[in-house]
Write a protein that holds these residues in place. Sequence first.
Motif, short mmCIF file in Angstrom:
data_model
loop_
_atom_site.label_atom_id
_atom_site.label_comp_id
_atom_site.label_asym_id
_atom_site.label_seq_id
_atom_site.Cartn_x
_atom_site.Cartn_y
_atom_site.Cartn_z
N SER A 89 0.82 -1.21 0.00
CA SER A 89 0.00 0.00 0.00
C SER A 89 0.85 1.26 0.00
O SER A 89 0.31 2.37 0.02
CB SER A 89 -0.94 0.00 1.21
OG SER A 89 -0.20 0.04 2.42
N GLY A 90 2.18 1.10 0.01
CA GLY A 90 3.08 2.25 -0.04
C GLY A 90 3.33 2.92 1.28
O GLY A 90 3.84 4.04 1.33
N LYS A 91 3.01 2.24 2.40
CA LYS A 91 3.16 2.85 3.72
C LYS A 91 4.47 2.51 4.40
O LYS A 91 4.71 2.95 5.53
CB LYS A 91 2.00 2.42 4.64
CG LYS A 91 0.68 3.07 4.29
CD LYS A 91 -0.31 2.90 5.42
CE LYS A 91 -1.55 3.73 5.20
NZ LYS A 91 -2.40 3.79 6.41
N ASP A 171 -4.70 5.38 8.61
CA ASP A 171 -4.79 6.36 7.53
C ASP A 171 -4.76 7.77 8.12
O ASP A 171 -5.22 8.00 9.25
CB ASP A 171 -6.10 6.14 6.76
CG ASP A 171 -6.17 6.99 5.50
OD1 ASP A 171 -6.64 8.14 5.61
OD2 ASP A 171 -5.77 6.50 4.43
N TYR A 240 -7.46 -1.32 -0.22
CA TYR A 240 -7.14 -0.02 0.40
C TYR A 240 -6.68 0.99 -0.64
O TYR A 240 -7.11 2.14 -0.64
CB TYR A 240 -6.05 -0.22 1.46
CG TYR A 240 -5.55 1.07 2.06
CD1 TYR A 240 -6.27 1.73 3.05
CD2 TYR A 240 -4.37 1.66 1.60
CE1 TYR A 240 -5.82 2.93 3.60
CE2 TYR A 240 -3.92 2.85 2.13
CZ TYR A 240 -4.64 3.49 3.13
OH TYR A 240 -4.20 4.67 3.66
N ARG A 241 -5.81 0.55 -1.54
CA ARG A 241 -5.29 1.47 -2.56
C ARG A 241 -6.41 1.93 -3.51
O ARG A 241 -6.35 3.02 -4.08
CB ARG A 241 -4.17 0.81 -3.35
CG ARG A 241 -2.89 0.62 -2.56
CD ARG A 241 -1.80 -0.03 -3.40
NE ARG A 241 -1.34 0.88 -4.43
CZ ARG A 241 -0.32 1.72 -4.29
NH1 ARG A 241 0.35 1.76 -3.14
NH2 ARG A 241 0.06 2.50 -5.27
N THR A 242 -7.43 1.09 -3.66
CA THR A 242 -8.54 1.45 -4.55
C THR A 242 -9.55 2.35 -3.86
O THR A 242 -9.98 3.37 -4.41
CB THR A 242 -9.25 0.18 -5.04
OG1 THR A 242 -8.31 -0.65 -5.73
CG2 THR A 242 -10.40 0.52 -5.97
N PHE A 244 -9.34 3.80 -0.54
CA PHE A 244 -8.87 4.86 0.36
C PHE A 244 -7.80 5.75 -0.24
O PHE A 244 -7.19 6.53 0.47
CB PHE A 244 -8.30 4.24 1.65
CG PHE A 244 -9.32 3.56 2.50
CD1 PHE A 244 -9.95 4.23 3.54
CD2 PHE A 244 -9.66 2.23 2.27
CE1 PHE A 244 -10.89 3.59 4.33
CE2 PHE A 244 -10.61 1.58 3.06
CZ PHE A 244 -11.23 2.27 4.09
N ARG A 245 -7.55 5.60 -1.53
CA ARG A 245 -6.47 6.36 -2.16
C ARG A 245 -6.64 7.85 -1.88
O ARG A 245 -7.68 8.44 -2.21
CB ARG A 245 -6.47 6.13 -3.67
CG ARG A 245 -5.33 6.86 -4.38
CD ARG A 245 -5.40 6.63 -5.87
NE ARG A 245 -5.22 5.24 -6.20
CZ ARG A 245 -4.05 4.64 -6.36
NH1 ARG A 245 -2.95 5.36 -6.18
NH2 ARG A 245 -3.96 3.37 -6.67
N PRO A 246 -5.60 8.50 -1.29
CA PRO A 246 -5.72 9.93 -1.00
C PRO A 246 -5.70 10.76 -2.27
O PRO A 246 -5.16 10.35 -3.29
CB PRO A 246 -4.48 10.22 -0.14
CG PRO A 246 -3.50 9.16 -0.53
CD PRO A 246 -4.32 7.94 -0.86
N PRO A 249 -1.25 11.74 -3.29
CA PRO A 249 -0.47 10.61 -2.81
C PRO A 249 0.76 11.07 -2.04
O PRO A 249 1.42 12.04 -2.42
CB PRO A 249 -0.07 9.87 -4.10
CG PRO A 249 -1.05 10.33 -5.12
CD PRO A 249 -1.39 11.73 -4.77
N SER A 251 4.34 9.50 -0.43
CA SER A 251 5.20 8.32 -0.43
C SER A 251 5.50 7.89 0.99
O SER A 251 5.38 8.69 1.94
CB SER A 251 6.52 8.62 -1.15
OG SER A 251 7.32 9.49 -0.38
#
Length: 278
Positions: A89-91, A171, A240-242, A244-246, A249, A251
Motif C-alpha cells: 500500500s506504499g506505507k 490512515d 485499500y489502494r482502490t 482509500f487512495r488519497p 499521494p 510516499s
Amino acid sequence: MDASRDRAALARAGNPRNNDAVRKYVAEFIGTFVLVLGGVGAAVLAGDHIGFQGVALAFGLSLLAMVYVIGPISGCHVNPAVTLGLLLSGKMEGKDAVGYVVAQCAGAILGAGVVLLIAKGMPGGYSAVTEGLATNGYGAASPDGFNMGAAFLTEVALTFLLVLTVLGATDARAPVGFAGLAIGLVLALIHLVGIPVTNTSVNPARSLGPAVFAGSVPMGQLWLFIVAPLLGGATAAAVYRTVFRPAVPISAEEAERALRREREARIAEDRAGTRAPV
C-alpha cells in the motif's frame, strides 16, 4: 586534527539510518514475542480456565498494548502479513520489509519457547508434540475438524479483515489516537471466529513459533498459514489502494520524515515543559 576528530565522532555515532532500522527490528522482535507470549501463553497455560473467548481477548489485548508501546518506533506490525500489506500500500519502505519479517519470526519462536518452558512446569509435564502448543491446523489438527479448504478461506478472509483495519485505522484521515483500540479489538473478534476452525493464525510468524516445537504435523501444514495470510494481506492492500487512495499521494519516505519531525517536536515540547497533557 579537527577533521580526524569529526570522523571519529561520526564513527562512534554510527549511521543514524542504520540505527533507526535496528531499533525498528528490535521493536518488532519484542512486539511479536509479547503477542505470542500473551496469546499462545493464554491458550496453553490458561485455556482450560478462560475458554476460547478468553484466549481471543488475550491476543487482542496483547496487540493493543504493543501498538502503543512499539508503534511509535516500528509501527507495530508484529505480523508478516501486515508488513506485506503496508509495503504494497506504499506505507513502508521495501528495504525494511525483510528485516521486519526476520525479527517477527525470531520473536515468535522465542515467545513460543518461553511458553513451552513454563508449560513443562505443570504437574506431569507438558509435551508440545502431544498437546500441540496452540499450533494452527486443518483436518484432524483443526479444533473442530474443519477441512483444508475451509481453513484456507478462513485465514484469507480474516487476515484481509485484520490488515484492512490496520491500513484504515492508521490512515491520515482516521481519528487520531484510536488505531490501537481498533486493531486490538478486531484481532479479538478474528479469534472469536477463527479459533474453532484453525486455532486462528492470520499471522505467519505466530504460526511458525509454536510449530517449530510441535513436531511434523504442524510443520507439514505450516504452508497454509503462510500462504493464506499473505494472500489476505495483499488483497487488503489492493482494496485499500482502490478505496482509500488519497487525493494527493504521499510516499512512504515522505510520511516517515513527517512522522519523525512530529516526534522530535513532541520530545522538544516535553523537555521544555510546554506540551499540553493528553
